[in-house]
Design a protein around this motif. Structure first.
Motif, PDB file in Angstrom:
ATOM      1  N   SER A 151       0.845  -1.207   0.000  1.00  0.00           N
ATOM      2  CA  SER A 151       0.000   0.000   0.000  1.00  0.00           C
ATOM      3  C   SER A 151       0.872   1.246   0.000  1.00  0.00           C
ATOM      4  CB  SER A 151      -0.914   0.009   1.223  1.00  0.00           C
ATOM      5  OG  SER A 151      -1.850  -1.046   1.160  1.00  0.00           O
ATOM      6  N   ILE A 152       0.533   2.194  -0.865  1.00  0.00           N
ATOM      7  CA  ILE A 152       1.315   3.417  -1.030  1.00  0.00           C
ATOM      8  C   ILE A 152       0.403   4.631  -0.886  1.00  0.00           C
ATOM      9  CG2 ILE A 152       2.689   4.786  -2.658  1.00  0.00           C
ATOM     10  CD1 ILE A 152       3.632   2.164  -3.908  1.00  0.00           C
ATOM     11  N   LEU A 153       0.873   5.631  -0.123  1.00  0.00           N
ATOM     12  CA  LEU A 153       0.194   6.927  -0.034  1.00  0.00           C
ATOM     13  C   LEU A 153       0.908   7.870  -0.990  1.00  0.00           C
ATOM     14  CD1 LEU A 153      -1.865   8.842   1.262  1.00  0.00           C
ATOM     15  CD2 LEU A 153      -0.216   9.264   3.097  1.00  0.00           C
ATOM     16  N   TYR A 154       0.188   8.380  -1.991  1.00  0.00           N
ATOM     17  CA  TYR A 154       0.769   9.198  -3.061  1.00  0.00           C
ATOM     18  C   TYR A 154       0.171  10.596  -2.984  1.00  0.00           C
ATOM     19  CZ  TYR A 154       2.738  10.105  -7.717  1.00  0.00           C
ATOM     20  OH  TYR A 154       3.472  10.603  -8.767  1.00  0.00           O
ATOM     21  N   ILE A 155       1.024  11.621  -2.773  1.00  0.00           N
ATOM     22  CA  ILE A 155       0.534  12.989  -2.592  1.00  0.00           C
ATOM     23  C   ILE A 155       1.139  13.921  -3.626  1.00  0.00           C
ATOM     24  CG2 ILE A 155       0.219  14.890  -0.977  1.00  0.00           C
ATOM     25  CD1 ILE A 155       1.519  11.802   0.541  1.00  0.00           C
ATOM     26  N   ASP A 156       0.280  14.601  -4.374  1.00  0.00           N
ATOM     27  CA  ASP A 156       0.704  15.647  -5.309  1.00  0.00           C
ATOM     28  C   ASP A 156      -0.464  16.603  -5.484  1.00  0.00           C
ATOM     29  OD1 ASP A 156       1.461  17.170  -7.708  1.00  0.00           O
ATOM     30  OD2 ASP A 156       3.062  15.679  -7.882  1.00  0.00           O
ATOM     31  N   ASP A 157      -0.216  17.905  -5.318  1.00  0.00           N
ATOM     32  CA  ASP A 157      -1.320  18.861  -5.406  1.00  0.00           C
ATOM     33  C   ASP A 157      -1.840  19.020  -6.827  1.00  0.00           C
ATOM     34  OD1 ASP A 157       1.275  20.211  -5.782  1.00  0.00           O
ATOM     35  OD2 ASP A 157       0.059  21.992  -6.115  1.00  0.00           O
ATOM     36  N   ASP A 158      -1.087  18.555  -7.825  1.00  0.00           N
ATOM     37  CA  ASP A 158      -1.558  18.555  -9.208  1.00  0.00           C
ATOM     38  C   ASP A 158      -2.439  17.322  -9.424  1.00  0.00           C
ATOM     39  OD1 ASP A 158      -1.569  17.871 -12.127  1.00  0.00           O
ATOM     40  OD2 ASP A 158      -0.343  19.681 -12.259  1.00  0.00           O
ATOM     41  N   ARG A 159      -3.715  17.538  -9.702  1.00  0.00           N
ATOM     42  CA  ARG A 159      -4.663  16.421  -9.796  1.00  0.00           C
ATOM     43  C   ARG A 159      -4.280  15.437 -10.901  1.00  0.00           C
ATOM     44  NH1 ARG A 159      -9.072  16.896  -6.720  1.00  0.00           N
ATOM     45  NH2 ARG A 159      -9.508  18.934  -5.786  1.00  0.00           N
ATOM     46  N   ASP A 160      -3.801  15.962 -12.027  1.00  0.00           N
ATOM     47  CA  ASP A 160      -3.419  15.075 -13.126  1.00  0.00           C
ATOM     48  C   ASP A 160      -2.257  14.174 -12.720  1.00  0.00           C
ATOM     49  OD1 ASP A 160      -5.355  16.010 -14.851  1.00  0.00           O
ATOM     50  OD2 ASP A 160      -4.072  17.565 -15.701  1.00  0.00           O
ATOM     51  N   LEU A 161      -1.255  14.747 -12.047  1.00  0.00           N
ATOM     52  CA  LEU A 161      -0.100  13.952 -11.637  1.00  0.00           C
ATOM     53  C   LEU A 161      -0.473  12.947 -10.560  1.00  0.00           C
ATOM     54  CD1 LEU A 161       2.778  16.604 -11.593  1.00  0.00           C
ATOM     55  CD2 LEU A 161       2.124  15.010 -13.401  1.00  0.00           C
ATOM     56  N   ALA A 162      -1.356  13.346  -9.644  1.00  0.00           N
ATOM     57  CA  ALA A 162      -1.813  12.411  -8.612  1.00  0.00           C
ATOM     58  C   ALA A 162      -2.576  11.256  -9.244  1.00  0.00           C
ATOM     59  CB  ALA A 162      -2.688  13.139  -7.599  1.00  0.00           C
ATOM     60  N   SER A 163      -3.409  11.580 -10.230  1.00  0.00           N
ATOM     61  CA  SER A 163      -4.189  10.542 -10.912  1.00  0.00           C
ATOM     62  C   SER A 163      -3.287   9.605 -11.714  1.00  0.00           C
ATOM     63  CB  SER A 163      -5.221  11.205 -11.838  1.00  0.00           C
ATOM     64  OG  SER A 163      -5.935  10.242 -12.574  1.00  0.00           O
ATOM     65  N   LEU A 164      -2.285  10.181 -12.407  1.00  0.00           N
ATOM     66  CA  LEU A 164      -1.354   9.359 -13.176  1.00  0.00           C
ATOM     67  C   LEU A 164      -0.522   8.463 -12.265  1.00  0.00           C
ATOM     68  CD1 LEU A 164      -0.130  11.941 -15.836  1.00  0.00           C
ATOM     69  CD2 LEU A 164      -1.319   9.785 -16.310  1.00  0.00           C
ATOM     70  N   GLY A 165      -0.088   9.015 -11.117  1.00  0.00           N
ATOM     71  CA  GLY A 165       0.679   8.208 -10.174  1.00  0.00           C
ATOM     72  C   GLY A 165      -0.125   7.023  -9.688  1.00  0.00           C
ATOM     73  N   LYS A 166      -1.372   7.260  -9.352  1.00  0.00           N
ATOM     74  CA  LYS A 166      -2.259   6.184  -8.890  1.00  0.00           C
ATOM     75  C   LYS A 166      -2.444   5.132  -9.985  1.00  0.00           C
ATOM     76  CE  LYS A 166      -7.032   5.495  -7.243  1.00  0.00           C
ATOM     77  NZ  LYS A 166      -6.713   4.709  -6.029  1.00  0.00           N
ATOM     78  N   TYR A 167      -2.679   5.599 -11.226  1.00  0.00           N
ATOM     79  CA  TYR A 167      -2.917   4.666 -12.333  1.00  0.00           C
ATOM     80  C   TYR A 167      -1.712   3.764 -12.584  1.00  0.00           C
ATOM     81  CZ  TYR A 167      -2.988   3.006 -17.136  1.00  0.00           C
ATOM     82  OH  TYR A 167      -2.887   2.213 -18.253  1.00  0.00           O
ATOM     83  N   HIS A 168      -0.539   4.363 -12.725  1.00  0.00           N
ATOM     84  CA  HIS A 168       0.646   3.577 -13.085  1.00  0.00           C
ATOM     85  C   HIS A 168       1.065   2.613 -11.980  1.00  0.00           C
ATOM     86  CE1 HIS A 168       1.685   5.166 -17.017  1.00  0.00           C
ATOM     87  NE2 HIS A 168       1.405   6.381 -16.588  1.00  0.00           N
TER      88      HIS A 168
END
Length: 518
Positions: free
Chosen positions: A397-414
């Motif tokens: 399990s990973i907690l991924y934080i980025d205030d840019d919604r696109d980058l947060a979404s891409l991080g989650k997807y990949h």
């Protein structure tokens, strides 16, 4: 920001032994009042603390905010039961130097300073400043130095070219969705130009001294061939390309990205110099040994083995007056973004960094020839071509934080594509709450640095206060407030500059998690 560094002393020069007890008490009271006056004169809240963070003395602003001698600063100032996540008291005393931290909340930036006074006393200052609001004071805007205009225009030019290429290949890809081979080729071109932009950013940061790029042995001809292959696909038909490139696997100590930048800058200038006229572009690479007589005009060179790279064009050439300035960082005779400005300044910087030299020969109307000598790497070994390995997978399990919604979404997807369970957050404060609610849920944290309300460093400190052993990866575009050394010093596991390929990030994640299992 002015911070207290010293306080005035009484004018009396009497020795302590000559003073009566009553006089000593009066002097102590006077000294205490002087200290108090100094603290009151400083902006913001000022506290004098001991290593346990107990308040010894507070200025008027601190007293009005509730600071009471003998109480813990975090208890009275932040209503916390333990030290604040962003507290740098220990770090400041250990390093014996001022520490600074800031965060933004509700259009207000709060600055925290810690200044060690002695081995058991530290001055803590908290200052608030408004972010240009209508009700606040006008913030004076700095003047734009005229000398920066050519530099900015050239940077804009380089990035606009990169973005134009990316946009073009995206549009091209959209028109060949039913042609898998062509689609993949266009996507590969997009990735290549993204890497070009990343390399340009890294080089600019390196030039400014913010980062150090690691050098290593590379086979030069492979990078030259790669650049020429791309050139052949885009070179105008009226320009003939003549190449004579030695394929001996001779190494130089460099980075492939900077060699590409160097070549493309010179080639771009050559193409522009030829313009719409029919012309030729000659590129040669060969090994040679330079003697003392051949190196003496170039103080940077020593006699020995070199690779010689020559780029010659049949363009309009360079006049004598212009030749004296072509390597200056802000010099250009073309329209904004036209060339012969930032590009050649970068080229010279790269060549000099590698211990090489560059020579330019040109006559107006007769073309230009650039000759570059790079020293051959000592004890070089043939480099085996690395096999492309698939990105490693996982189930943690990973907690991924980025205030840019696109980058947060891409991080989650990949990362989910690789099997990980990912909780993506775009708000650092909410991310800290989520971690505090279920601290054992996560195996690893990935956070951006520059975020509103709470920075990545502040977030990381808060998370490590809850679980000191949790591995944290800081992934940021650029920040003057933190670098790899500082990230390591506060306990972060990795520090990565954006943009980063998710396959590369996956390898870093897997290495960290596997190391924790051992």
């Amino acid at each position: 920001m002015d911070i207290l560094t010293a306080c005035p002393v009484p004018e009396e020069q009497q020795t302590e032994s000559s003073l009566s007890p009553e006089t000593k008490i009066q002097h102590l009271e006077k000294m205490n009042q002087l200290y108090q006056n100094c603290l009151d004169a400083l902006p913001g809240i000022v506290l004098l603390l001991n290593p346990e963070r107990e308040i010894i003395l507070a200025n008027k602003a601190g007293q009005e905010a509730g600071a009471v001698p003998g109480e813990k600063c975090y208890a009275v100032m932040q209503a916390r039961a333990s030290k604040c996540p962003w507290c740098l008291t220990t770090e400041s005393m250990a390093a014996v130097e001022t520490q600074h931290f800031e965060y933004e909340l509700d259009q207000t930036i709060r600055d925290f300073y810690w200044l060690p006074i002695s081995s058991d006393l530290i001055l803590h200052q908290i200052v608030e400043r408004k972010i240009g609001s209508r009700g606040g004071a006008e913030i004076e805007k700095p003047e734009k130095p005229e000398g920066l205009r050519p530099l900015i225009s050239n940077i804009s030019h380089d990035f606009n070219n990169i973005l134009a290429a990316i946009m073009g290949y995206v549009e091209k890809a959209q028109h060949c969705l039913d042609q898998p081979k062509a689609l993949r080729q266009n996507l590969n071109h997009i990735m290549e130009h993204t890497e070009r932009g990343k390399a340009l950013i890294k080089h600019m940061l390196s030039m400014c001294g913010y980062i150090d790029q690691e050098l290593g042995p590379i086979v030069l001809y492979t990078v030259v061939e790669e650049v020429l292959l791309d050139l052949e696909a885009h070179l105008p038909a009226h320009i003939a390309l003549n190449k004579d490139v030695s394929t001996e696997p001779i190494q130089v100590v460099a980075t492939a990205n900077q060699i590409r930048i160097m070549l493309k800058n010179i080639i771009d200038n050559a193409v522009k110099a030829i313009g719409n006229n029919n012309g030729t572009l000659d590129i040669r690479l060969r090994p040679l040994e330079l003697t003392v007589n051949e190196t003496w005009p170039h103080p940077n060179l020593q006699p020995g083995n070199y690779l010689e790279l020559i780029i010659k064009d049949s363009g309009h050439g360079i006049d004598i007056d212009t030749m004296e300035h072509i390597f200056e960082p802000y010099f250009t005779q073309m329209d904004p973004g036209g060339g012969y400005g930032l590009g050649l300044f970068i080229v010279r910087g790269i060549v000099k960094k590698y211990g090489g030299a560059i020579k330019v020969m040109s006559r107006e109307g007769s073309g230009t020839e650039f000759t570059i000598w790079l020293p051959v790497a000592t004890q070089g070994r043939p480099i085996k071509k690395k096999k492309v390995q698939p990105a490693p997978t996982g189930s943690e399990s990973i907690l991924y934080i980025d205030d840019d919604r696109d980058l947060a979404s891409l991080g989650k997807y990949h990362l989910e594509r690789l099997g990980y369970k990912v909780e993506a957050q775009t708000n650092a404060v909410e991310a800290l709450h989520a971690f505090r609610k279920s601290p054992e849920k996560f195996h690893l944290v990935i956070t951006d640095m520059n975020m509103p309300h709470m920075s990545g460093e502040m977030l990381s400190r808060g998370i490590m206060q809850i679980r000191p052993e949790i591995p944290i990866i800081m992934c940021t575009g650029f920040s003057e407030k933190i670098d790899e050394e500082r990230a390591r010093s506060i306990g972060l596991k990795e520090f990565i500059l954006k943009p980063v390929k998710f396959d590369d990030l996956a390898k870093i994640i897997r290495n960290i998690l596997d190391e924790r299992r051992k």
